[in-house]
Design a protein around this motif. Structure first.
Motif, PDB file in Angstrom:
ATOM      1  N   PRO A  40      46.700  24.041   5.277  1.00  0.00           N
ATOM      2  CA  PRO A  40      45.085  23.872   5.818  1.00  0.00           C
ATOM      3  C   PRO A  40      44.619  24.734   4.217  1.00  0.00           C
ATOM      4  CG  PRO A  40      45.676  25.301   7.574  1.00  0.00           C
ATOM      5  CD  PRO A  40      47.092  24.540   6.852  1.00  0.00           C
ATOM      6  N   SER A  41      43.108  23.921   4.193  1.00  0.00           N
ATOM      7  CA  SER A  41      42.823  24.389   2.864  1.00  0.00           C
ATOM      8  C   SER A  41      41.851  25.731   3.339  1.00  0.00           C
ATOM      9  CB  SER A  41      41.767  23.734   2.449  1.00  0.00           C
ATOM     10  OG  SER A  41      40.801  23.035   3.381  1.00  0.00           O
ATOM     11  N   ARG A  42      41.119  26.286   2.713  1.00  0.00           N
ATOM     12  CA  ARG A  42      40.188  27.339   2.977  1.00  0.00           C
ATOM     13  C   ARG A  42      38.902  27.211   4.327  1.00  0.00           C
ATOM     14  NH1 ARG A  42      36.464  32.016   0.275  1.00  0.00           N
ATOM     15  NH2 ARG A  42      35.508  32.792   1.901  1.00  0.00           N
ATOM     16  N   LEU A  43      38.546  25.567   4.017  1.00  0.00           N
ATOM     17  CA  LEU A  43      36.962  24.748   4.753  1.00  0.00           C
ATOM     18  C   LEU A  43      37.647  24.266   5.886  1.00  0.00           C
ATOM     19  CD1 LEU A  43      34.879  23.632   4.960  1.00  0.00           C
ATOM     20  CD2 LEU A  43      36.011  21.155   3.773  1.00  0.00           C
ATOM     21  N   GLU A  44      39.095  24.066   6.369  1.00  0.00           N
ATOM     22  CA  GLU A  44      40.063  23.730   6.713  1.00  0.00           C
ATOM     23  C   GLU A  44      40.070  25.005   7.658  1.00  0.00           C
ATOM     24  OE1 GLU A  44      42.304  19.525   5.146  1.00  0.00           O
ATOM     25  OE2 GLU A  44      42.927  21.425   5.776  1.00  0.00           O
ATOM     26  N   LEU A  45      40.559  25.827   8.087  1.00  0.00           N
ATOM     27  CA  LEU A  45      40.660  27.316   8.346  1.00  0.00           C
ATOM     28  C   LEU A  45      39.481  26.920   9.223  1.00  0.00           C
ATOM     29  CD1 LEU A  45      42.875  28.913   6.452  1.00  0.00           C
ATOM     30  CD2 LEU A  45      43.500  28.148   8.403  1.00  0.00           C
TER      31      LEU A  45
ATOM     32  N   PHE B  90      41.873  23.669  14.718  1.00  0.00           N
ATOM     33  CA  PHE B  90      43.011  23.208  13.591  1.00  0.00           C
ATOM     34  C   PHE B  90      43.502  21.306  13.629  1.00  0.00           C
ATOM     35  CE2 PHE B  90      44.306  22.758  18.011  1.00  0.00           C
ATOM     36  CZ  PHE B  90      45.597  21.801  18.637  1.00  0.00           C
ATOM     37  N   LEU B  91      42.083  20.778  14.689  1.00  0.00           N
ATOM     38  CA  LEU B  91      42.419  19.432  14.689  1.00  0.00           C
ATOM     39  C   LEU B  91      41.307  18.225  13.843  1.00  0.00           C
ATOM     40  CD1 LEU B  91      42.846  18.650  19.093  1.00  0.00           C
ATOM     41  CD2 LEU B  91      44.986  18.337  16.533  1.00  0.00           C
ATOM     42  N   TRP B  92      39.927  19.332  13.810  1.00  0.00           N
ATOM     43  CA  TRP B  92      38.885  18.563  12.708  1.00  0.00           C
ATOM     44  C   TRP B  92      39.699  17.831  11.870  1.00  0.00           C
ATOM     45  CZ3 TRP B  92      37.624  20.062   7.741  1.00  0.00           C
ATOM     46  CH2 TRP B  92      36.394  19.792   7.095  1.00  0.00           C
ATOM     47  N   ARG B  93      40.712  19.089  10.943  1.00  0.00           N
ATOM     48  CA  ARG B  93      40.835  17.906   9.806  1.00  0.00           C
ATOM     49  C   ARG B  93      42.051  17.070   9.788  1.00  0.00           C
ATOM     50  NH1 ARG B  93      46.757  20.892   6.984  1.00  0.00           N
ATOM     51  NH2 ARG B  93      47.691  20.897   8.695  1.00  0.00           N
ATOM     52  N   VAL B  94      42.720  16.667  10.781  1.00  0.00           N
ATOM     53  CA  VAL B  94      43.680  15.424  11.441  1.00  0.00           C
ATOM     54  C   VAL B  94      42.721  13.862  12.098  1.00  0.00           C
ATOM     55  CG1 VAL B  94      45.162  14.839  13.488  1.00  0.00           C
ATOM     56  CG2 VAL B  94      45.101  17.132  12.224  1.00  0.00           C
TER      57      VAL B  94
ATOM     58  N   PHE C  52      43.577  14.955  23.067  1.00  0.00           N
ATOM     59  CA  PHE C  52      42.604  14.319  21.391  1.00  0.00           C
ATOM     60  C   PHE C  52      43.518  12.941  21.153  1.00  0.00           C
ATOM     61  CE2 PHE C  52      44.338  14.294  17.275  1.00  0.00           C
ATOM     62  CZ  PHE C  52      43.054  13.854  16.639  1.00  0.00           C
ATOM     63  N   GLU C  53      44.949  12.816  21.984  1.00  0.00           N
ATOM     64  CA  GLU C  53      45.707  11.762  21.917  1.00  0.00           C
ATOM     65  C   GLU C  53      45.272  11.124  22.752  1.00  0.00           C
ATOM     66  OE1 GLU C  53      49.910  14.135  19.157  1.00  0.00           O
ATOM     67  OE2 GLU C  53      49.389  12.990  21.984  1.00  0.00           O
ATOM     68  N   LYS C  54      44.997  11.381  23.932  1.00  0.00           N
ATOM     69  CA  LYS C  54      44.153  10.850  24.997  1.00  0.00           C
ATOM     70  C   LYS C  54      42.985   9.950  24.578  1.00  0.00           C
ATOM     71  CE  LYS C  54      43.776  10.330  30.012  1.00  0.00           C
ATOM     72  NZ  LYS C  54      43.459  10.677  31.091  1.00  0.00           N
ATOM     73  N   MET C  55      42.117  10.642  23.792  1.00  0.00           N
ATOM     74  CA  MET C  55      40.821  10.314  23.394  1.00  0.00           C
ATOM     75  C   MET C  55      40.693   9.472  22.326  1.00  0.00           C
ATOM     76  SD  MET C  55      38.611  10.482  20.595  1.00  0.00           S
ATOM     77  CE  MET C  55      39.244  11.480  20.230  1.00  0.00           C
ATOM     78  N   LEU C  56      42.064   9.504  21.292  1.00  0.00           N
ATOM     79  CA  LEU C  56      42.362   8.441  20.231  1.00  0.00           C
ATOM     80  C   LEU C  56      42.669   6.873  21.230  1.00  0.00           C
ATOM     81  CD1 LEU C  56      43.979  10.094  17.643  1.00  0.00           C
ATOM     82  CD2 LEU C  56      42.165   8.933  17.294  1.00  0.00           C
TER      83      LEU C  56
END
Length: 274
Positions: free
Chosen positions: A101-106, A110-114, A159-163
Protein backbone atom coordinates in the motif's frame (compact mmCIF):
# COMPACT_ATOMS: atom_id res chain seq x y z
CA UNK A 1 -24.66 -27.74 -15.46
CA UNK A 2 -22.72 -30.82 -16.43
CA UNK A 3 -22.02 -33.37 -13.72
CA UNK A 4 -18.26 -32.94 -14.30
CA UNK A 5 -18.49 -29.22 -13.52
CA UNK A 6 -20.51 -29.91 -10.37
CA UNK A 7 -18.01 -32.52 -9.19
CA UNK A 8 -15.08 -30.22 -9.93
CA UNK A 9 -16.49 -27.33 -7.93
CA UNK A 10 -17.44 -29.61 -5.06
CA UNK A 11 -13.93 -31.10 -5.01
CA UNK A 12 -12.09 -27.77 -5.07
CA UNK A 13 -14.42 -25.60 -3.02
CA UNK A 14 -13.85 -24.93 0.67
CA UNK A 15 -17.28 -25.30 2.20
CA UNK A 16 -18.24 -22.65 4.78
CA UNK A 17 -17.18 -23.90 8.19
CA UNK A 18 -14.87 -26.55 6.73
CA UNK A 19 -11.41 -26.89 8.26
CA UNK A 20 -9.26 -26.92 5.15
CA UNK A 21 -5.80 -28.42 5.46
CA UNK A 22 -3.41 -27.66 2.62
CA UNK A 23 -1.41 -30.81 3.40
CA UNK A 24 -4.51 -32.79 2.45
CA UNK A 25 -4.71 -31.12 -0.96
CA UNK A 26 -2.25 -32.36 -3.58
CA UNK A 27 -0.86 -29.38 -5.57
CA UNK A 28 0.16 -31.80 -8.34
CA UNK A 29 -3.26 -33.46 -8.58
CA UNK A 30 -4.25 -34.17 -12.17
CA UNK A 31 -7.03 -36.68 -11.56
CA UNK A 32 -9.61 -34.01 -12.42
CA UNK A 33 -7.98 -33.56 -15.86
CA UNK A 34 -5.97 -36.51 -17.05
CA UNK A 35 -4.80 -35.73 -20.59
CA UNK A 36 -2.77 -32.53 -20.92
CA UNK A 37 -3.26 -31.99 -24.67
CA UNK A 38 -7.02 -32.54 -24.53
CA UNK A 39 -7.28 -30.33 -21.45
CA UNK A 40 -5.34 -27.49 -23.06
CA UNK A 41 -7.62 -27.61 -26.10
CA UNK A 42 -10.68 -27.66 -23.85
CA UNK A 43 -9.36 -24.66 -21.91
CA UNK A 44 -8.95 -22.68 -25.14
CA UNK A 45 -12.58 -23.46 -25.97
CA UNK A 46 -13.66 -22.43 -22.47
CA UNK A 47 -11.84 -19.10 -22.89
CA UNK A 48 -13.89 -18.41 -26.01
CA UNK A 49 -17.09 -19.32 -24.16
CA UNK A 50 -16.13 -16.92 -21.37
CA UNK A 51 -15.69 -14.18 -23.96
CA UNK A 52 -19.22 -14.74 -25.29
CA UNK A 53 -20.70 -14.72 -21.78
CA UNK A 54 -18.72 -11.62 -20.86
CA UNK A 55 -20.14 -9.85 -23.90
CA UNK A 56 -23.64 -10.60 -22.65
CA UNK A 57 -22.70 -9.44 -19.15
CA UNK A 58 -21.37 -6.16 -20.56
CA UNK A 59 -24.48 -5.60 -22.68
CA UNK A 60 -26.77 -6.35 -19.74
CA UNK A 61 -24.87 -3.85 -17.61
CA UNK A 62 -26.47 -4.66 -14.27
CA UNK A 63 -24.13 -7.11 -12.54
CA UNK A 64 -20.41 -7.82 -12.19
CA UNK A 65 -18.08 -10.75 -11.61
CA UNK A 66 -15.04 -10.43 -9.34
CA UNK A 67 -12.32 -13.07 -9.68
CA UNK A 68 -9.76 -13.09 -6.87
CA UNK A 69 -6.43 -14.86 -7.46
CA UNK A 70 -4.35 -15.39 -4.35
CA UNK A 71 -1.22 -17.49 -4.02
CA UNK A 72 2.40 -17.56 -2.99
CA UNK A 73 5.12 -16.15 -5.24
CA UNK A 74 5.32 -18.00 -8.61
CA UNK A 75 1.94 -19.71 -8.08
CA UNK A 76 0.78 -18.52 -11.50
CA UNK A 77 -1.53 -15.56 -11.06
CA UNK A 78 -0.30 -13.83 -14.23
CA UNK A 79 -0.35 -17.11 -16.14
CA UNK A 80 -3.92 -17.76 -15.08
CA UNK A 81 -5.03 -14.37 -16.37
CA UNK A 82 -3.38 -15.04 -19.73
CA UNK A 83 -4.60 -18.61 -19.98
CA UNK A 84 -8.21 -18.10 -18.94
CA UNK A 85 -9.04 -14.57 -20.04
CA UNK A 86 -6.79 -14.21 -23.10
CA UNK A 87 -9.76 -14.41 -25.47
CA UNK A 88 -11.96 -12.02 -23.52
CA UNK A 89 -12.57 -8.57 -24.96
CA UNK A 90 -10.57 -5.96 -23.02
CA UNK A 91 -13.46 -3.50 -22.84
CA UNK A 92 -15.31 -5.58 -20.28
CA UNK A 93 -12.38 -6.84 -18.19
CA UNK A 94 -10.21 -5.05 -15.65
CA UNK A 95 -7.12 -6.41 -13.92
CA UNK A 96 -5.80 -4.88 -10.72
CA UNK A 97 -2.51 -6.00 -9.16
CA UNK A 98 -2.19 -5.16 -5.49
CA UNK A 99 1.29 -4.34 -4.29
CA UNK A 100 2.40 -2.80 -1.01
CA UNK A 101 0.00 0.00 0.00
CA UNK A 102 1.01 3.58 -0.71
CA UNK A 103 1.31 6.20 1.99
CA UNK A 104 -2.11 7.55 1.05
CA UNK A 105 -3.65 4.07 1.22
CA UNK A 106 -2.12 3.48 4.63
CA UNK A 107 -3.87 6.60 5.87
CA UNK A 108 -7.22 4.84 5.28
CA UNK A 109 -8.70 1.53 6.40
CA UNK A 110 -7.20 -1.49 4.64
CA UNK A 111 -10.26 -2.03 2.42
CA UNK A 112 -10.35 1.56 1.13
CA UNK A 113 -8.09 0.90 -1.85
CA UNK A 114 -9.84 -2.37 -2.60
CA UNK A 115 -13.34 -0.97 -2.93
CA UNK A 116 -12.19 1.51 -5.55
CA UNK A 117 -10.75 -1.32 -7.66
CA UNK A 118 -13.90 -3.47 -7.66
CA UNK A 119 -15.45 -4.07 -11.09
CA UNK A 120 -18.23 -1.82 -12.29
CA UNK A 121 -21.51 -3.32 -13.43
CA UNK A 122 -21.26 -5.18 -16.71
CA UNK A 123 -17.63 -6.16 -16.28
CA UNK A 124 -15.34 -8.87 -14.97
CA UNK A 125 -12.76 -7.67 -12.47
CA UNK A 126 -9.64 -9.71 -11.72
CA UNK A 127 -7.57 -9.16 -8.58
CA UNK A 128 -3.95 -10.29 -8.84
CA UNK A 129 -3.43 -10.55 -5.09
CA UNK A 130 -6.05 -8.75 -3.07
CA UNK A 131 -7.25 -7.54 0.33
CA UNK A 132 -6.22 -10.96 1.64
CA UNK A 133 -2.62 -9.77 1.67
CA UNK A 134 -3.63 -7.93 4.85
CA UNK A 135 -4.26 -11.23 6.66
CA UNK A 136 -1.38 -13.09 4.98
CA UNK A 137 1.68 -10.85 4.67
CA UNK A 138 0.22 -8.68 7.42
CA UNK A 139 0.05 -11.68 9.74
CA UNK A 140 3.35 -13.38 8.87
CA UNK A 141 5.37 -10.17 8.75
CA UNK A 142 3.53 -8.74 11.78
CA UNK A 143 2.67 -5.55 9.94
CA UNK A 144 -0.27 -4.98 12.27
CA UNK A 145 -1.09 -6.02 15.84
CA UNK A 146 -2.59 -9.48 16.22
CA UNK A 147 -5.92 -8.16 17.47
CA UNK A 148 -6.18 -5.93 14.37
CA UNK A 149 -5.45 -8.89 12.09
CA UNK A 150 -8.09 -10.89 13.93
CA UNK A 151 -10.74 -8.26 13.26
CA UNK A 152 -10.02 -8.24 9.54
CA UNK A 153 -11.46 -11.68 8.77
CA UNK A 154 -15.01 -10.66 9.66
CA UNK A 155 -14.50 -7.23 8.12
CA UNK A 156 -13.57 -8.94 4.85
CA UNK A 157 -16.59 -11.23 5.06
CA UNK A 158 -18.89 -8.27 5.64
CA UNK A 159 -17.28 -6.31 2.79
CA UNK A 160 -17.69 -9.19 0.35
CA UNK A 161 -21.28 -9.75 1.46
CA UNK A 162 -22.04 -6.11 0.72
CA UNK A 163 -20.56 -6.52 -2.78
CA UNK A 164 -22.60 -9.68 -3.35
CA UNK A 165 -25.81 -8.04 -2.19
CA UNK A 166 -25.18 -5.22 -4.65
CA UNK A 167 -24.83 -7.42 -7.72
CA UNK A 168 -21.21 -8.62 -7.71
CA UNK A 169 -20.66 -12.37 -7.90
CA UNK A 170 -17.36 -13.32 -6.24
CA UNK A 171 -15.05 -16.21 -7.12
CA UNK A 172 -11.93 -16.75 -5.01
CA UNK A 173 -9.10 -19.03 -6.10
CA UNK A 174 -6.14 -19.99 -3.92
CA UNK A 175 -3.39 -21.20 -6.28
CA UNK A 176 -1.85 -24.05 -4.33
CA UNK A 177 1.73 -24.95 -5.30
CA UNK A 178 4.33 -27.07 -3.55
CA UNK A 179 7.54 -25.75 -2.07
CA UNK A 180 9.53 -27.84 -4.57
CA UNK A 181 7.62 -26.38 -7.51
CA UNK A 182 8.21 -22.87 -6.24
CA UNK A 183 11.94 -23.62 -6.02
CA UNK A 184 12.00 -24.71 -9.68
CA UNK A 185 10.11 -21.63 -10.84
CA UNK A 186 12.32 -19.24 -8.88
CA UNK A 187 15.44 -20.94 -10.25
CA UNK A 188 14.03 -20.64 -13.78
CA UNK A 189 13.74 -16.89 -13.27
CA UNK A 190 17.40 -16.78 -12.31
CA UNK A 191 18.52 -18.97 -15.21
CA UNK A 192 16.51 -17.28 -17.97
CA UNK A 193 17.66 -13.71 -18.80
CA UNK A 194 14.21 -12.91 -20.20
CA UNK A 195 12.72 -13.64 -16.78
CA UNK A 196 15.21 -11.77 -14.61
CA UNK A 197 12.76 -8.90 -14.34
CA UNK A 198 10.32 -11.25 -12.61
CA UNK A 199 12.76 -12.19 -9.88
CA UNK A 200 12.47 -10.35 -6.59
CA UNK A 201 15.06 -11.09 -3.88
CA UNK A 202 12.28 -10.54 -1.37
CA UNK A 203 10.66 -13.74 -2.66
CA UNK A 204 13.51 -15.69 -1.07
CA UNK A 205 12.83 -14.00 2.26
CA UNK A 206 9.17 -15.01 2.07
CA UNK A 207 10.24 -18.54 1.17
CA UNK A 208 12.01 -18.77 4.52
CA UNK A 209 8.57 -18.29 6.11
CA UNK A 210 6.91 -21.00 4.00
CA UNK A 211 5.31 -22.83 6.94
CA UNK A 212 4.05 -19.60 8.46
CA UNK A 213 2.43 -18.62 5.18
CA UNK A 214 0.82 -22.04 4.80
CA UNK A 215 -0.69 -21.64 8.25
CA UNK A 216 -1.88 -18.12 7.44
CA UNK A 217 -3.50 -19.38 4.23
CA UNK A 218 -5.32 -22.12 6.12
CA UNK A 219 -6.71 -19.61 8.61
CA UNK A 220 -7.81 -17.38 5.74
CA UNK A 221 -9.52 -20.28 3.95
CA UNK A 222 -11.26 -21.46 7.09
CA UNK A 223 -12.41 -18.05 8.25
CA UNK A 224 -13.34 -16.45 4.92
CA UNK A 225 -15.00 -19.11 2.77
CA UNK A 226 -18.63 -18.02 2.87
CA UNK A 227 -21.84 -18.90 0.99
CA UNK A 228 -21.61 -15.60 -0.89
CA UNK A 229 -17.86 -15.77 -1.59
CA UNK A 230 -16.47 -19.31 -1.34
CA UNK A 231 -12.80 -20.17 -1.68
CA UNK A 232 -11.54 -22.78 -4.15
CA UNK A 233 -8.17 -24.47 -3.66
CA UNK A 234 -6.66 -24.98 -7.11
CA UNK A 235 -3.86 -27.53 -7.65
CA UNK A 236 -1.35 -25.28 -9.38
CA UNK A 237 1.87 -27.25 -9.83
CA UNK A 238 0.64 -28.20 -13.30
CA UNK A 239 -0.23 -25.02 -15.17
CA UNK A 240 -2.63 -26.73 -17.56
CA UNK A 241 -4.62 -28.19 -14.67
CA UNK A 242 -4.71 -24.82 -12.93
CA UNK A 243 -6.01 -23.00 -15.99
CA UNK A 244 -8.56 -25.67 -16.86
CA UNK A 245 -10.00 -25.78 -13.34
CA UNK A 246 -10.40 -22.02 -13.09
CA UNK A 247 -11.77 -21.66 -16.62
CA UNK A 248 -14.34 -24.36 -15.94
CA UNK A 249 -15.55 -22.69 -12.75
CA UNK A 250 -15.62 -19.19 -14.28
CA UNK A 251 -17.64 -20.37 -17.27
CA UNK A 252 -20.08 -22.33 -15.10
CA UNK A 253 -20.56 -19.33 -12.83
CA UNK A 254 -21.26 -17.00 -15.74
CA UNK A 255 -23.73 -19.53 -17.13
CA UNK A 256 -25.50 -19.56 -13.76
CA UNK A 257 -25.60 -15.76 -13.78
CA UNK A 258 -27.15 -16.09 -17.26
CA UNK A 259 -26.68 -12.49 -18.44
CA UNK A 260 -29.05 -11.43 -21.21
CA UNK A 261 -28.81 -8.97 -24.05
CA UNK A 262 -31.23 -6.12 -23.32
CA UNK A 263 -34.37 -5.74 -25.38
CA UNK A 264 -34.62 -2.57 -27.45
CA UNK A 265 -37.68 -0.39 -27.83
CA UNK A 266 -37.43 -0.20 -31.62
CA UNK A 267 -37.83 -2.78 -34.38
CA UNK A 268 -34.97 -3.46 -36.80
CA UNK A 269 -37.42 -3.35 -39.69
CA UNK A 270 -38.22 0.28 -38.91
CA UNK A 271 -34.78 1.36 -40.08
CA UNK A 272 -32.74 1.12 -43.23
CA UNK A 273 -29.05 1.81 -43.60
CA UNK A 274 -28.18 3.75 -46.78
Amino acid sequence: MADQEQDLRKTLRVEPGEKARLKDRDPRDKTIFEDSDETKAATAALAKDIDILQDRLYAEGSRALLVILQGTDTSGKDGTIRGVFNATGPLGVSVHAFGPPSRLELEHDFLWRVHGACPRRGTIGIFNRSHYEDVLVGKVRKLAPEDVIEQRYEQINAFEKMLAENGTTILKFMLHISKDEQKERLQERLDDPTKHWKFNPGDLEDREHWDDYQEAYEIMLNRCSTPWAPWHIIPADRKWVRNAAIATIVKATLEEMDPQYPEVSWKPGDFKVF
